[in-house]
Write a protein that holds these residues in place. Structure first.
Motif, short mmCIF file in Angstrom:
data_model
loop_
_atom_site.label_atom_id
_atom_site.label_comp_id
_atom_site.label_asym_id
_atom_site.label_seq_id
_atom_site.Cartn_x
_atom_site.Cartn_y
_atom_site.Cartn_z
N GLY A 72 110.02 42.52 43.99
CA GLY A 72 108.68 43.08 44.09
C GLY A 72 108.34 43.53 45.50
O GLY A 72 107.80 44.62 45.71
N THR A 73 108.67 42.70 46.48
CA THR A 73 108.36 43.02 47.88
C THR A 73 109.10 44.27 48.34
O THR A 73 108.53 45.16 48.98
CB THR A 73 108.74 41.83 48.79
N ALA B 299 107.64 47.40 46.67
CA ALA B 299 106.31 47.75 47.18
C ALA B 299 106.36 48.29 48.60
O ALA B 299 105.63 49.23 48.94
CB ALA B 299 105.39 46.53 47.11
N LYS B 300 107.20 47.73 49.44
CA LYS B 300 107.19 48.07 50.86
C LYS B 300 108.19 49.15 51.25
O LYS B 300 107.95 49.91 52.19
CB LYS B 300 107.46 46.82 51.70
N GLY C 156 110.26 51.59 46.46
CA GLY C 156 109.55 52.08 45.28
C GLY C 156 110.45 51.94 44.05
O GLY C 156 111.34 51.08 44.01
N THR D 98 109.69 48.28 37.72
CA THR D 98 108.91 49.36 38.33
C THR D 98 108.46 50.39 37.30
O THR D 98 107.67 51.28 37.63
CB THR D 98 109.75 50.06 39.42
N PHE E 242 104.67 50.49 41.39
CA PHE E 242 105.47 49.72 42.35
C PHE E 242 104.62 49.07 43.43
O PHE E 242 104.93 47.98 43.92
CB PHE E 242 106.54 50.60 42.98
N TYR E 243 103.51 49.73 43.83
CA TYR E 243 102.71 49.22 44.94
C TYR E 243 101.92 47.97 44.56
O TYR E 243 101.32 47.31 45.43
CB TYR E 243 101.75 50.30 45.47
N GLU E 244 101.91 47.59 43.30
CA GLU E 244 101.23 46.36 42.88
C GLU E 244 102.15 45.15 42.88
O GLU E 244 101.72 44.03 42.58
CB GLU E 244 100.66 46.54 41.46
N LEU E 245 103.41 45.35 43.23
CA LEU E 245 104.40 44.29 43.06
C LEU E 245 104.62 43.44 44.31
O LEU E 245 105.52 42.59 44.33
CB LEU E 245 105.75 44.90 42.64
N ASN E 246 103.80 43.62 45.33
CA ASN E 246 103.98 42.85 46.56
C ASN E 246 103.37 41.46 46.41
O ASN E 246 102.36 41.11 47.01
CB ASN E 246 103.34 43.58 47.74
N PRO F 10 106.74 38.80 40.86
CA PRO F 10 106.56 40.15 40.33
C PRO F 10 106.88 40.30 38.84
O PRO F 10 106.16 41.01 38.13
CB PRO F 10 107.51 41.01 41.18
#
Length: 461
Positions: free
Chosen positions: A48-49, A52-53, A56, A272, A277-281, A285
């Motif tokens: 997830g990190t 997100a970072k 993608g 994803t 994807f940006y919600e997975l930080n 996840p």
């Protein structure tokens, strides 16, 4: 130069024969050990990190690239492990081929991989346990599930799991392997549940911005994901406990990497695809994604799988590190108590206890974001030592018996070494200072203790 003194292959074999470790593992055990060591925090937390970072939805590409480099490296590991079936992995290989100071650095890399990695896993394990308890209506005090840097007192679940796993490992290798096999079965089942539950919710819209940070983001993500693959070196470290190491070690190393790479690519693609994807930080996840899509039953099973998965990873990381310390102590490079074998369980119990306490302290009191990248850099560093060792040994001793030969060795190992070096360069931009300090501290320890107390040094005095 004396810092480049080497052990002869027959010296390592003699040491392993006198080591006292029981030969209890077969090829199936090794594959399960490899899967147990590899699949865990990488798929249940770091995915997830990184998505997100950095990568993608192109995290599937990052996993694929990291897997390719690891397979090349696994082929190199397989050749060395079949030739030198001794505990210690990259450390022992480097001692025979490259010399003492490089062996020390390789051993330090392996220790960093597993100690920093296990601490990261313990933190992720704690997050999943806390999430399950919240789902069941049990809320633990924030002060006892959060490290001081984040406003708490101690991450108590991380401390407890570190100490518990250490106690299991002390009981014996075969017993630990049986526990690992059971837990591996549970986490693979949980991954399959995730796949089945996620497929109906896959939405191509979530893949429209497939590579949000470009190729640079994909490559940085590839480097960060090496922690997800790093566990296969624990298989090589189990060499002295294999019934038929010449045949079983290559099967265990290569088989476990291939299986895990396939699972990583499938899961990251679905993950994803069911949430942006940006919600997975976050620290859970896969469970988060299923919960958001209304699959509460799937969420519960995946959370349980995440807990068991990270348990096996910690178990194998501590197992592998204890064998490296065992081998280094046998060579006189570190204090002798790491080489003490339990009279009943035939395990290096003092080393395991030391590691359990160390990981408990790190995971209980320190934030683990930096530790994950440090573990990945150390993993890549050990890959470089192994790749160079294989090529150098082919040139210096071309007729030495090789039960398993790495195919197209100079192409395979060159790709492994160059790719690992490039990925380290990318990660240095993130955590270069911390990694440099670790390397400097390691060299100081060698100068102050390892160099003088090395058995090879005593033999030359």
């Amino acid at each position: 130069m004396s810092i480049l003194r080497k052990k002869l292959p027959e010296q390592t074999t003699k040491g392993s024969e006198e080591g006292g470790l029981k030969k209890t593992l077969n090829a199936f055990d090794l594959i399960m050990l490899g899967i147990g060591a590899i699949i865990g925090v990488g798929i249940f937390v770091i995915t997830g990190t990184v998505a997100a970072k950095y990568s993608g939805p192109a995290i599937t590409v990052s996993f694929m690239l990291a897997g390719i480099v690891c397979i090349f490296t696994a082929l190199a590991y397989a050749e060395l492990s079949s030739m030198l079936p001794i505990a210690g992995g990259a450390y022992s290989y480097s001692y025979v081929v490259l010399g003492e100071v490089f062996a020390w650095l390789a051993g330090s890399c392996v220790i960093m991989i597993n100690v920093f990695g296990a601490s990261t896993v313990a933190s992720g394990w704690s997050s999943y346990v806390v999430g399950v308890l919240k789902y069941l209506g049990v809320n633990l005090p924030e002060a006892f599930i959060t490290v001081p840097a984040q406003g708490g007192i101690i991450n108590l679940p991380a401390v407890l799991i570190s100490l518990l796993i250490s106690s299991v490992l002390i009981r014996g290798t075969k017993e630990s392997a049986l526990v690992n096999t059971l837990l591996v079965s549970v986490k693979i089942g949980a991954i399959l549940v995730f796949v089945v539950a996620a497929i109906p919710h896959f939405d191509p819209i979530n893949w429209e911005n497939f590579m949000p940070n470009g190729l640079d983001g994909v490559l940085i993500g590839t480097g960060a994901l090496f922690l997800a693959y790093s566990g296969f070196d624990a298989v090589a470290s189990s060499a002295e406990e294999c019934k038929n190491p010449n045949r079983d070690l290559p099967i265990g190393i290569i088989g476990s990497v291939l299986i895990c790479a396939i699972l990583y690519i499938i899961v990251s693609g679905l993950l994803t695809g069911i949430v942006p994807f940006y919600e997975l930080n976050n620290s859970e996840p896969m469970a988060y994604a299923l919960r958001k899509n209304g699959s509460n039953f799937g969420y519960a099973l995946v959370a349980i799988g995440g807990i068991t998965g990270m348990t096996t990873v910690m178990m194998m990381q501590l197992y592998g590190t204890s064998r490296v310390l065992f081998s280094m102590a046998r060579d006189g490079m570190i204090p002798k108590f790491f080489n003490v074998i339990h009279p009943k369980f035939a395990t290096p119990h003092l080393g395991i206890i030391f590691l359990g306490i160390t990981v408990a302290i790190i995971s209980g009191f320190l934030p683990t974001k930096t530790l994950a990248n440090l573990a990945s850099m150390a993993s890549l560093g050990s890959f470089i030592f192994v790749g160079i060792s294989v090529m150098k040994l082919r040139l210096e001793q071309p007729y030495m018996n090789r039960p398993f030969k790495c195919p197209a060795v100079f192409v395979t190992c060159t790709i492994s070494v160059l790719s690992s070096g490039y990925l380290i360069y990318g990660l240095i931009q993130q955590e270069g200072d911390a990694f440099g300090l670790c390397v400097i501290a390691s060299l100081l320890m060698y100068i102050l203790y390892g160099y003088r107390n090395s058995k090879l040094n005593q033999e030359t005095v």
